[in-house]
Write an enzyme that holds these catalytic residues in place. Sequence first.
Site, PDB file in Angstrom:
ATOM      1  N   ARG A 235       0.861  -1.185   0.000  1.00 35.83           N
ATOM      2  CA  ARG A 235       0.000   0.000   0.000  1.00 35.83           C
ATOM      3  C   ARG A 235       0.892   1.227   0.000  1.00 35.83           C
ATOM      4  O   ARG A 235       1.980   1.220   0.598  1.00 35.83           O
ATOM      5  CB  ARG A 235      -0.913   0.027   1.242  1.00 35.83           C
ATOM      6  CG  ARG A 235      -2.099  -0.921   1.181  1.00 35.83           C
ATOM      7  CD  ARG A 235      -3.151  -0.478   0.143  1.00 35.83           C
ATOM      8  NE  ARG A 235      -4.305  -1.370   0.097  1.00 35.83           N
ATOM      9  CZ  ARG A 235      -4.438  -2.408  -0.727  1.00 35.83           C
ATOM     10  NH1 ARG A 235      -3.471  -2.718  -1.590  1.00 35.83           N
ATOM     11  NH2 ARG A 235      -5.542  -3.146  -0.707  1.00 35.83           N
ATOM     12  N   GLU A 264      -3.469   7.690  -3.820  1.00 32.97           N
ATOM     13  CA  GLU A 264      -3.764   7.382  -5.223  1.00 32.97           C
ATOM     14  C   GLU A 264      -5.270   7.546  -5.517  1.00 32.97           C
ATOM     15  O   GLU A 264      -6.085   7.365  -4.617  1.00 32.97           O
ATOM     16  CB  GLU A 264      -3.289   5.951  -5.551  1.00 32.97           C
ATOM     17  CG  GLU A 264      -4.000   4.861  -4.749  1.00 32.97           C
ATOM     18  CD  GLU A 264      -3.423   3.471  -5.020  1.00 32.97           C
ATOM     19  OE1 GLU A 264      -2.197   3.294  -4.899  1.00 32.97           O
ATOM     20  OE2 GLU A 264      -4.224   2.575  -5.317  1.00 32.97           O
ATOM     21  N   HIS A 282      -1.344   0.608  -9.842  1.00 32.97           N
ATOM     22  CA  HIS A 282      -2.012  -0.341  -8.940  1.00 32.97           C
ATOM     23  C   HIS A 282      -2.643  -1.502  -9.726  1.00 32.97           C
ATOM     24  O   HIS A 282      -3.861  -1.689  -9.721  1.00 32.97           O
ATOM     25  CB  HIS A 282      -3.065   0.371  -8.071  1.00 32.97           C
ATOM     26  CG  HIS A 282      -3.389  -0.403  -6.820  1.00 32.97           C
ATOM     27  ND1 HIS A 282      -3.811   0.190  -5.657  1.00 32.97           N
ATOM     28  CD2 HIS A 282      -3.372  -1.749  -6.550  1.00 32.97           C
ATOM     29  CE1 HIS A 282      -4.024  -0.735  -4.726  1.00 32.97           C
ATOM     30  NE2 HIS A 282      -3.766  -1.924  -5.261  1.00 32.97           N
TER      31      HIS A 282
HETATM   32  P1  NAP Z   1      -1.058 -12.053   3.968  1.00 29.62           P
HETATM   33  O1  NAP Z   1      -1.007 -13.434   3.462  1.00 29.62           O
HETATM   34  O2  NAP Z   1      -1.904 -11.749   5.165  1.00 29.62           O
HETATM   35  O3  NAP Z   1       0.450 -11.571   4.225  1.00 29.62           O
HETATM   36  C1  NAP Z   1       0.775 -10.426   4.928  1.00 29.62           C
HETATM   37  C2  NAP Z   1       1.930 -10.779   5.820  1.00 29.62           C
HETATM   38  O4  NAP Z   1       2.413  -9.585   6.454  1.00 29.62           O
HETATM   39  C3  NAP Z   1       1.536 -11.755   6.949  1.00 29.62           C
HETATM   40  O5  NAP Z   1       2.494 -12.763   7.029  1.00 29.62           O
HETATM   41  C4  NAP Z   1       1.565 -10.862   8.170  1.00 29.62           C
HETATM   42  O6  NAP Z   1       1.873 -11.583   9.343  1.00 29.62           O
HETATM   43  C5  NAP Z   1       2.672  -9.908   7.797  1.00 29.62           C
HETATM   44  N1  NAP Z   1       2.707  -8.719   8.638  1.00 29.62           N
HETATM   45  C6  NAP Z   1       1.709  -8.143   9.363  1.00 29.62           C
HETATM   46  N2  NAP Z   1       2.182  -7.083  10.036  1.00 29.62           N
HETATM   47  C7  NAP Z   1       3.502  -6.997   9.755  1.00 29.62           C
HETATM   48  C8  NAP Z   1       4.531  -6.119  10.172  1.00 29.62           C
HETATM   49  N3  NAP Z   1       4.296  -5.119  11.040  1.00 29.62           N
HETATM   50  N4  NAP Z   1       5.771  -6.323   9.692  1.00 29.62           N
HETATM   51  C9  NAP Z   1       6.031  -7.337   8.838  1.00 29.62           C
HETATM   52  N5  NAP Z   1       5.083  -8.198   8.416  1.00 29.62           N
HETATM   53  C10 NAP Z   1       3.836  -8.026   8.860  1.00 29.62           C
HETATM   54  O7  NAP Z   1      -1.567 -11.053   2.832  1.00 29.62           O
HETATM   55  P2  NAP Z   1      -1.272 -11.146   1.245  1.00 29.62           P
HETATM   56  O8  NAP Z   1      -2.389 -11.845   0.578  1.00 29.62           O
HETATM   57  O9  NAP Z   1       0.105 -11.629   1.039  1.00 29.62           O
HETATM   58  O10 NAP Z   1      -1.390  -9.583   0.868  1.00 29.62           O
HETATM   59  C11 NAP Z   1      -0.495  -8.649   1.432  1.00 29.62           C
HETATM   60  C12 NAP Z   1      -0.872  -7.238   1.078  1.00 29.62           C
HETATM   61  O11 NAP Z   1      -0.574  -6.997  -0.285  1.00 29.62           O
HETATM   62  C13 NAP Z   1      -2.365  -6.896   1.201  1.00 29.62           C
HETATM   63  O12 NAP Z   1      -2.711  -6.542   2.530  1.00 29.62           O
HETATM   64  C14 NAP Z   1      -2.514  -5.728   0.244  1.00 29.62           C
HETATM   65  O13 NAP Z   1      -2.331  -4.507   0.933  1.00 29.62           O
HETATM   66  C15 NAP Z   1      -1.374  -5.918  -0.750  1.00 29.62           C
HETATM   67  N6  NAP Z   1      -1.860  -6.283  -2.101  1.00 29.62           N
HETATM   68  C16 NAP Z   1      -1.649  -5.412  -3.128  1.00 29.62           C
HETATM   69  C17 NAP Z   1      -2.038  -5.759  -4.393  1.00 29.62           C
HETATM   70  C18 NAP Z   1      -1.801  -4.829  -5.556  1.00 29.62           C
HETATM   71  O14 NAP Z   1      -2.584  -4.830  -6.480  1.00 29.62           O
HETATM   72  N7  NAP Z   1      -0.727  -4.053  -5.546  1.00 29.62           N
HETATM   73  C19 NAP Z   1      -2.677  -6.979  -4.644  1.00 29.62           C
HETATM   74  C20 NAP Z   1      -2.883  -7.833  -3.567  1.00 29.62           C
HETATM   75  C21 NAP Z   1      -2.460  -7.480  -2.297  1.00 29.62           C
HETATM   76  P3  NAP Z   1       0.642 -12.155  10.238  1.00 29.62           P
HETATM   77  O15 NAP Z   1      -0.172 -13.006   9.339  1.00 29.62           O
HETATM   78  O16 NAP Z   1       1.325 -12.862  11.331  1.00 29.62           O
HETATM   79  O17 NAP Z   1      -0.113 -10.926  10.686  1.00 29.62           O
HETATM   80  C1  GLV Z   2      -5.167  -4.999  -4.021  1.00 29.83           C
HETATM   81  O1  GLV Z   2      -4.493  -4.046  -3.799  1.00 29.83           O
HETATM   82  C2  GLV Z   2      -5.686  -5.885  -3.039  1.00 29.83           C
HETATM   83  O2  GLV Z   2      -5.480  -5.638  -1.839  1.00 29.83           O
HETATM   84  O3  GLV Z   2      -6.333  -6.870  -3.424  1.00 29.83           O
END
Ligand code: NAP
Ligand code: GLV
Length: 319
Positions: A235, A264, A282
């Site tokens: 983000r 954004e 994005h």
């Molecule tokens: P996820 O599986 O929940 O992974 C997030 C990881 O970050 C988890 O392992 C979490 O640990 C960890 N975390 C939480 N707080 C933290 C901290 N303070 N320092 C370091 N690590 C920390 O989520 P995901 O599916 O991988 O998605 C991650 C993020 O990507 C989303 O929240 C979203 O904002 C972003 N995203 C962006 C796009 C895009 O289009 N650019 C697309 C998809 C996702 P715990 O589980 O132990 O809390």
């Molecule tokens: C995209 O940014 C998502 O969080 O799915």
Amino acid sequence: MLCVVRVVSTSQLPIDLVGQVTAALPGTIVEVPPVGHVGLAGVDLRDADALVCLLLDKIDAKLLASAPKLRVVANCAVGVDNIDLAAAAAAGVTVTNTPDVLTEATAELAFTLMLAAARRLGEGERLVRSGAWTGWALDQLLGVQLHGKTAGIIGFGRIGQAFARRALGFGMRVIYAGPHEVSAEGTERVSIDEVFARADAVSLHCPLTPETRHVVNAARLATMKPTAIVVNTARGDCVDEPALIDALTAGRLAGAGLDVFVGEPKIDPRLLSCPRLVLAPHIGSATTEARTSMAQLCADAVIAVLSGRRPPNVVTRTA
Ligand code: NAP
Ligand code: GLV
């Protein structure tokens, strides 16, 4: 009195929400805009039972108070920083998101940005398009090789681990920081500060929370190697943008790739002229496969809640 069930979506979807919901729950009224995204201002939530929304839609206590019948908010995104989860819980509203189906697409985009920043692809493309390219030169657009280098991942969840698999496949070492140890061969858990000090490319894959706001800041950038790269597909607010701009402009960092921005779709104009920076609008999950599956998960969630079942992907904390 006949109680009509209403489902509203703030956006057109790549699936037939109307057909699917009315097949499962005959008599339900389903409102989907014919094109694009109309946002929360474009839908009537007063007697809505279910809402399908995008990450652009801010779901806060005031919005929830204006929708007293609402039972489910299906967020067509995995990140839920646009939703006040505590307010939703207090209002008895189930919140769902769309994990897993966008993991590989987003990791692919993050990896694309890392490669593009390392090999100065944006500059190269602009040079060729400008007509100013005079031909092959020994010292032209020299970048950094990633093979044999260290990838540092902040947030070692679904997308962070998918990014790590790609990095390992490219012959990189992987270090990561996150709240938990994850058993993944060839990876090492270290502190956040150590990731910045040791990695040749840092990629953010954490949710936006008070702890991860400005996880990339001036102090950490100052500890990075001048040959290093920062990639953000998490983000925008995870990065202190002025600090990143300063580091890139001063040549204290080799490059960066950003898919997400503070505020954004407005972009700090200094980012547009910042050297060594690759920008994307994005599009982390923007593949036909991922977006169709994300919309399907939203439809599944709405149908489950309105049928009295617990849907998959219920969010109880920031994902
Ligand atoms: P996820 O599986 O929940 O992974 C997030 C990881 O970050 C988890 O392992 C979490 O640990 C960890 N975390 C939480 N707080 C933290 C901290 N303070 N320092 C370091 N690590 C920390 O989520 P995901 O599916 O991988 O998605 C991650 C993020 O990507 C989303 O929240 C979203 O904002 C972003 N995203 C962006 C796009 C895009 O289009 N650019 C697309 C998809 C996702 P715990 O589980 O132990 O809390
Ligand atoms: C995209 O940014 C998502 O969080 O799915």
